[in-house]
Design a protein around this motif. Structure first.
Motif, PDB file in Angstrom:
ATOM      1  N   PHE A 256       0.832  -1.211   0.000  1.00  0.00           N
ATOM      2  CA  PHE A 256       0.000   0.000   0.000  1.00  0.00           C
ATOM      3  C   PHE A 256       0.867   1.262   0.000  1.00  0.00           C
ATOM      4  O   PHE A 256       0.457   2.296  -0.520  1.00  0.00           O
ATOM      5  CB  PHE A 256      -0.934   0.020   1.209  1.00  0.00           C
ATOM      6  CG  PHE A 256      -2.109  -0.904   1.056  1.00  0.00           C
ATOM      7  CD1 PHE A 256      -3.279  -0.464   0.467  1.00  0.00           C
ATOM      8  CD2 PHE A 256      -2.049  -2.216   1.499  1.00  0.00           C
ATOM      9  CE1 PHE A 256      -4.368  -1.305   0.316  1.00  0.00           C
ATOM     10  CE2 PHE A 256      -3.126  -3.067   1.350  1.00  0.00           C
ATOM     11  CZ  PHE A 256      -4.291  -2.624   0.758  1.00  0.00           C
TER      12      PHE A 256
ATOM     13  N   PHE B  54      -3.249   0.388   4.810  1.00  0.00           N
ATOM     14  CA  PHE B  54      -2.981  -0.785   5.638  1.00  0.00           C
ATOM     15  C   PHE B  54      -1.532  -1.202   5.463  1.00  0.00           C
ATOM     16  O   PHE B  54      -0.930  -0.918   4.441  1.00  0.00           O
ATOM     17  CB  PHE B  54      -3.793  -2.006   5.172  1.00  0.00           C
ATOM     18  CG  PHE B  54      -5.268  -1.813   5.124  1.00  0.00           C
ATOM     19  CD1 PHE B  54      -6.047  -2.045   6.242  1.00  0.00           C
ATOM     20  CD2 PHE B  54      -5.892  -1.435   3.943  1.00  0.00           C
ATOM     21  CE1 PHE B  54      -7.420  -1.896   6.193  1.00  0.00           C
ATOM     22  CE2 PHE B  54      -7.273  -1.280   3.883  1.00  0.00           C
ATOM     23  CZ  PHE B  54      -8.032  -1.516   5.015  1.00  0.00           C
TER      24      PHE B  54
ATOM     25  N   PHE C  16      -8.915   5.979   3.517  1.00  0.00           N
ATOM     26  CA  PHE C  16      -9.523   5.215   2.418  1.00  0.00           C
ATOM     27  C   PHE C  16      -9.565   6.030   1.118  1.00  0.00           C
ATOM     28  O   PHE C  16     -10.586   6.096   0.441  1.00  0.00           O
ATOM     29  CB  PHE C  16     -10.925   4.720   2.806  1.00  0.00           C
ATOM     30  CG  PHE C  16     -10.897   3.775   3.982  1.00  0.00           C
ATOM     31  CD1 PHE C  16     -10.601   2.431   3.805  1.00  0.00           C
ATOM     32  CD2 PHE C  16     -11.113   4.229   5.277  1.00  0.00           C
ATOM     33  CE1 PHE C  16     -10.537   1.564   4.889  1.00  0.00           C
ATOM     34  CE2 PHE C  16     -11.052   3.362   6.364  1.00  0.00           C
ATOM     35  CZ  PHE C  16     -10.769   2.026   6.162  1.00  0.00           C
TER      36      PHE C  16
ATOM     37  N   ARG D 270     -12.667   9.248  -1.676  1.00  0.00           N
ATOM     38  CA  ARG D 270     -12.601   8.152  -0.711  1.00  0.00           C
ATOM     39  C   ARG D 270     -13.486   6.998  -1.171  1.00  0.00           C
ATOM     40  O   ARG D 270     -14.624   7.219  -1.596  1.00  0.00           O
ATOM     41  CB  ARG D 270     -13.082   8.612   0.665  1.00  0.00           C
ATOM     42  CG  ARG D 270     -12.399   9.864   1.178  1.00  0.00           C
ATOM     43  CD  ARG D 270     -12.954  10.262   2.540  1.00  0.00           C
ATOM     44  NE  ARG D 270     -12.647   9.261   3.541  1.00  0.00           N
ATOM     45  CZ  ARG D 270     -13.439   8.943   4.569  1.00  0.00           C
ATOM     46  NH1 ARG D 270     -14.611   9.530   4.701  1.00  0.00           N
ATOM     47  NH2 ARG D 270     -13.077   8.022   5.442  1.00  0.00           N
ATOM     48  N   GLU D 271     -12.976   5.769  -1.068  1.00  0.00           N
ATOM     49  CA  GLU D 271     -13.784   4.600  -1.423  1.00  0.00           C
ATOM     50  C   GLU D 271     -14.390   4.019  -0.153  1.00  0.00           C
ATOM     51  O   GLU D 271     -13.676   3.457   0.681  1.00  0.00           O
ATOM     52  CB  GLU D 271     -12.921   3.558  -2.126  1.00  0.00           C
ATOM     53  CG  GLU D 271     -13.730   2.391  -2.648  1.00  0.00           C
ATOM     54  CD  GLU D 271     -12.879   1.392  -3.412  1.00  0.00           C
ATOM     55  OE1 GLU D 271     -13.032   1.291  -4.625  1.00  0.00           O
ATOM     56  OE2 GLU D 271     -12.055   0.718  -2.773  1.00  0.00           O
TER      57      GLU D 271
ATOM     58  N   GLN E 254      -4.991   0.979  -2.553  1.00  0.00           N
ATOM     59  CA  GLN E 254      -4.422   0.539  -3.800  1.00  0.00           C
ATOM     60  C   GLN E 254      -4.950   1.388  -4.956  1.00  0.00           C
ATOM     61  O   GLN E 254      -6.149   1.625  -5.050  1.00  0.00           O
ATOM     62  CB  GLN E 254      -4.938  -0.875  -4.013  1.00  0.00           C
ATOM     63  CG  GLN E 254      -3.999  -1.771  -4.665  1.00  0.00           C
ATOM     64  CD  GLN E 254      -4.482  -3.207  -4.492  1.00  0.00           C
ATOM     65  OE1 GLN E 254      -5.523  -3.495  -3.912  1.00  0.00           O
ATOM     66  NE2 GLN E 254      -3.700  -4.111  -4.994  1.00  0.00           N
TER      67      GLN E 254
END
Lengths: 329, 256
Positions: free
Chosen positions: B36, B120, B144, B160-161, B181
């Motif tokens: 990441f 992460f 995120f 942001r996801e 990712q």
């Protein structure tokens, strides 16, 4: 008496997140091990919304519910929500704080724990009370290859738990819940993070896998679109839903929303049929809590066979059409 | 614009093996940059191209061996590297790690606009260190993050996801963002970068240098009381020899 507090996350469409009820039932079990404990919820929301949830709280075993309402809380904001949560926790002084490991929970929880200079255990799959009355939080690390039980020296002992790891109570736990409204002066907090817009996923993309009882999932071994067409036929016979490993998603055989595993969804169906999935640990962490697992794989040494209830070694392209015939009988 | 990228050296978790005593075999396991964090470096290098006079500093806490990872980050386009290394940092949980990195930033790198972390790390997978750093620096965080847009050197738009869809926020600097990712292959070292990396020096700070009096396991509120190999509570796999017996099993499972 010990105190357990649960963060009552509100979804974007103004419901209580299902993880709140899963944590509520777990909190009851922890309370039993502590020879009774006060179980409370912390709700941060826009004005008037708390009223909608009162019955749900009273039926889920909460002794106290702390409600902080303000129209500035209409959208989740790390800055505003963490301020309210920190103030309430300082005042109530719970021994244990549990938060759902949703994107919101994973954003909020470390902000709270760092401010309170306490410990936080992420993404727990087991919560228990040890012989000293402390929270023993168990979680997978190293991509699920190692389990670690973590204790916290300071208070509150905090943990996040993914949705669907624990089950909600099968029946109502009725309590004479106290609702305590709290208010903070937040008008002068200037937000540095400004909400611009939100575009929702298509509804069916979100819920299908989460609620699926039967999942037929494909991996690299399903090779091509023809392979996934076979999976669809098998899923149709069983009234199941299609899932995929990360490999299959990267090969363009399934959409990202179908991905199961560490960087995708965690699913807990009644039956999980893994076709052409070798069973890399990153995939297993997303599906190993399924009630039953069936594996179809050409490689007899594939790790998926170590975690399944039953399996068959062979070419999925040959097996699946025959299996469909047998299932139709 | 000054960008700090926080990276972590992790064991390649696809390559973990077990000893006969059910403990993890650590020898011979290759260390890699947390995947990441490659996207964190990539975002930083892309922003540097957009905003003139930008500097990207890569930062990690770890043993001296982590220096080689920092050189790789320079080869990918970072300008300089800082390694926080001290035996007293060992055994840190996410709170103590956040505290140490925040102390280093406050004392040695306070002239920053933007901090980028990976969401992460593949070993611990806690997603807590980024927010912990932001909290201890008392700056806003955006987690995120899938994409960055419209950076003007003073603020940017982050996409942001989330579970239910994509959220766009605008954030003013200084801030910390945690990135997911990206959609394409992550950044790789360039030839020019590799040459530069060979000639760069990595700045090393100890606990005393960054003005901390406690770190590592001593400053950590949490500790591991037990580590064990996961057990699967289902029995041995029943191998089906015929399609009929497989179908029979599936029917049983559906009706349970």
């Amino acid at each position: 008496m010990s105190k357990i507090m649960i963060y009552a996350e509100v979804t974007r469409d103004n419901y209580l997140h299902t993880v709140v009820f899963e944590l509520a039932y777990k909190a009851q079990k922890l309370a039993e091990k502590l020879d009774s404990a006060d179980v409370s919820a912390l709700l941060i929301c826009k004005c008037g919304l708390g009223e909608n949830f009162k019955e749900a709280f009273m039926n889920s075993g909460f002794d106290n519910v702390y409600i902080v309402e303000n129209d500035r809380y209409t959208h989740y904001s790390t800055e505003l929500y963490s301020k309210a949560a920190i103030e309430i926790i300082k005042e109530v002084q719970p021994d244990i704080v549990l938060i759902g490991a949703t994107t919101q929970g994973r954003d909020l929880a470390p902000r709270i724990s760092s401010s309170l200079h306490t410990g936080l255990t992420a993404d727990c799959t087991g919560l228990d009370i040890n012989e000293n009355g402390k929270l023993a939080a168990t979680r997978p690390t190293f991509g699920g290859k190692l389990m670690a039980t973590i204790l916290c020296k300071t208070l509150p002992q905090m943990a996040t738990v993914r949705p669907k790891v624990f089950k909600p109570s099968p029946e109502n736990i009725v309590k004479n819940t106290n609702f305590i409204y709290k208010d903070f002066e937040i008008a002068d907090i200037k937000r540095k993070v400004e909400f611009i817009d939100f575009s929702a996923n298509l509804r069916n993309e979100i819920n299908e896998l989460d609620s699926a009882e039967i999942i037929v999932a494909g991996g690299r071994g399903m090779k091509n679109e023809e392979g996934f067409e076979l999976l669809k036929q098998l899923a149709d016979v069983l009234d199941g839903t299609i899932g995929a490993s990360r490999d299959a998603v990267e090969m363009g055989l399934a959409p990202q929303s179908a991905q199961i595993g560490q960087t995708g969804k965690t699913v807990t169906p009644k039956l999980y049929i893994a076709c052409g999935i070798s069973g890399a640990i990153q995939h297993l962490v997303g599906m190993q809590e399924a009630n039953r697992i069936v594996a179809i794989n050409a490689d007899k040494d594939a790790p998926i066979f170590e975690v399944c209830d039953c399996g068959i070694v062979g070419d999925a392209f040959e097996i699946i059409p025959k299996l469909i015939e047998e299932l139709k009988k | 614009m000054k960008i700090l990228v926080c990276v972590k050296q992790v064991p390649d978790t696809t390559d973990i093996k077990w000893t006969e005593n059910n403990t993890m075999q650590r020898e011979g396991v290759e260390s890699i940059i947390n995947p990441f964090d490659l996207y964190a470096i990539e975002h930083a290098v892309n922003l540097k191209k957009q905003i003139s006079d930008s500097v990207v500093t890569v930062l990690t806490m770890g043993p001296m061996q982590a220096e080689s990872m920092l050189r790789k980050a320079i080869a990918m386009g970072c300008d300089d590297a800082v390694l926080l290394s001290d035996k007293k940092f060992a055994g840190a949980d996410t709170y103590a790690t956040g505290k140490t990195i925040a102390a280093a930033i406050k004392n040695k790198l306070s002239d920053y606009d933007l901090i980028i972390c990976g969401q992460f790390a593949i070993d611990g997978d806690t997603a807590q260190t980024g927010p912990s750093i932001a909290s201890q620096l008392d700056i806003p965080q955006v987690t995120f993050v899938k994409a960055l847009e419209r950076c003007d050197g003073k603020s940017l738009y982050a996409i942001r996801e989330l579970e239910e869809g994509m959220e766009t926020v605008k954030v003013e600097f200084p801030t910390l963002i945690c990135v997911l990712q990206g959609s394409e292959d992550p950044i790789r070292p360039t030839i020019a970068g590799t040459i530069k990396a060979q000639n760069s020096s990595v700045t090393v700070y100890t606990m005393e240098d960054i003005g901390l009096d406690e770190a590592g396991i001593k400053a950590s509120p949490t500790y591991v009381s037990k580590a064990f190999r996961p057990e699967h509570n289902r029995g041995e796999c029943t191998y089906c020899q015929t399609y009929a017996s497989l179908a029979q099993k599936i029917k049983e499972y559906v009706n349970e």
